[in-house]
Design a protein around this motif. Structure first.
Motif, PDB file in Angstrom:
ATOM      1  N   ARG A  44       3.851  -4.854  -3.532  1.00 38.33           N
ATOM      2  CA  ARG A  44       5.093  -4.536  -4.121  1.00 38.33           C
ATOM      3  C   ARG A  44       5.526  -4.959  -5.545  1.00 38.33           C
ATOM      4  O   ARG A  44       6.667  -5.426  -5.887  1.00 38.33           O
ATOM      5  N   PHE A  92       5.679 -11.648   2.538  1.00 37.37           N
ATOM      6  CA  PHE A  92       5.998 -10.228   2.610  1.00 37.37           C
ATOM      7  C   PHE A  92       5.805  -9.532   1.172  1.00 37.37           C
ATOM      8  O   PHE A  92       5.128  -8.641   0.928  1.00 37.37           O
ATOM      9  N   SER A 116       2.391  -7.394   0.198  1.00 40.93           N
ATOM     10  CA  SER A 116       2.619  -5.898   0.485  1.00 40.93           C
ATOM     11  C   SER A 116       2.477  -5.057  -0.658  1.00 40.93           C
ATOM     12  O   SER A 116       2.839  -3.591  -0.358  1.00 40.93           O
TER      13      SER A 116
END
Length: 247
Positions: free
Chosen positions: A25, A19, A23
């Motif tokens: 981020r 993730f 993602s």
């Protein structure tokens, strides 16, 4: 666990490392690590990373601490952490409402991107206070309810959520479980009622925006973030508010 116990969010079987890698981020990841770098003591006897997942933030404390423990409900995440860090870190499974640690066991604790999952955040904060030694330091990140975008949406009538209200915001529409946001004054009262002294505050991920990410990229945003975390702390501006607490 009794029927009256709060819900525990279960990340078993979930690849949280993937993730974070996939993602987009990287800015938020860097902003988190900057705040922790600034807020954690430079020398630590023993630290526990609560709800620490696969150890995303471990590089920020492993070289500072004589003993490091990663605590999470997900055995999947803890197994990933062992693959990454090996014997450099201890792992322990359990839920944050009933931590399997002795009173005063640690000299420091961190808990990042976890408060938004707690049905009873007050109970968790009391547990953190319990497991810290007198004089111990906790660095805790809180999902902020009172952000500028939320204020604008409320003023324009596009949201029924009042960001100035001290009540907890439960965004059930965001996830299949729960996602709680807190007004700074609400969470700060919980810290103080538990016995903590608030030593420092940081405003983190101040420029979390898809549009800004496209324009400035990670390096540009982090250039701005370095100055903003301390400057914007008094107004509790960002979606993530970091607290350095002392027992």
């Amino acid at each position: 666990m009794s029927k009256k116990d709060p819900i525990v969010i279960d990340y078993n079987g979930y690849d949280y490392e993937k993730f974070w890698k996939d993602s987009g981020r990287d800015y938020e990841d860097a902003a988190d690590k900057l705040a922790i770098k600034k807020l954690l003591p430079k020398e630590i006897d023993s630290i526990v990373d609560i709800a620490g997942g696969y150890g995303r933030l471990a590089p920020m404390y492993l070289d500072r601490a004589k003993k490091s423990t990663l605590f999470d409900y997900s055995k999947t995440e803890l197994a990933q952490a062992k693959e990454i860090y090996g014997d450099r870190i201890n792992t322990k499974a359990g839920d944050a409402y009933h931590m399997p640690f002795k009173d005063g066991e640690f000299s420091a604790a961190i808990m990042v991107r976890a408060t938004h999952h707690f049905e009873d955040v007050e109970k968790v904060i009391k547990e953190i206070y319990r497991i810290l030694k007198p004089g111990g330091v906790a660095v805790i990140e809180v999902a902020n309810k009172k952000t500028l975008p939320r204020m604008v949406r409320y003023w324009r009538g596009k949201s029924d959520v009042n960001p100035f209200d001290l009540s907890i915001e439960n965004r059930k529409d965001v996830t299949k479980t729960v996602f709680y946001n807190y007004h700074p004054k609400y969470i700060e009262k919980i810290f103080k009622d538990a016995g903590f002294k608030i030593e420092k505050v940081r405003s983190v991920s101040n420029f979390r925006s898809k549009k800004l990410k496209k324009v400035f990229r990670k390096n540009g945003l982090m250039f701005l973030e370095h100055g903003a975390q301390k400057v914007l702390a008094p107004v509790r501006f960002a979606p993530s508010i970091y607290y350095r607490l002392k027992k």
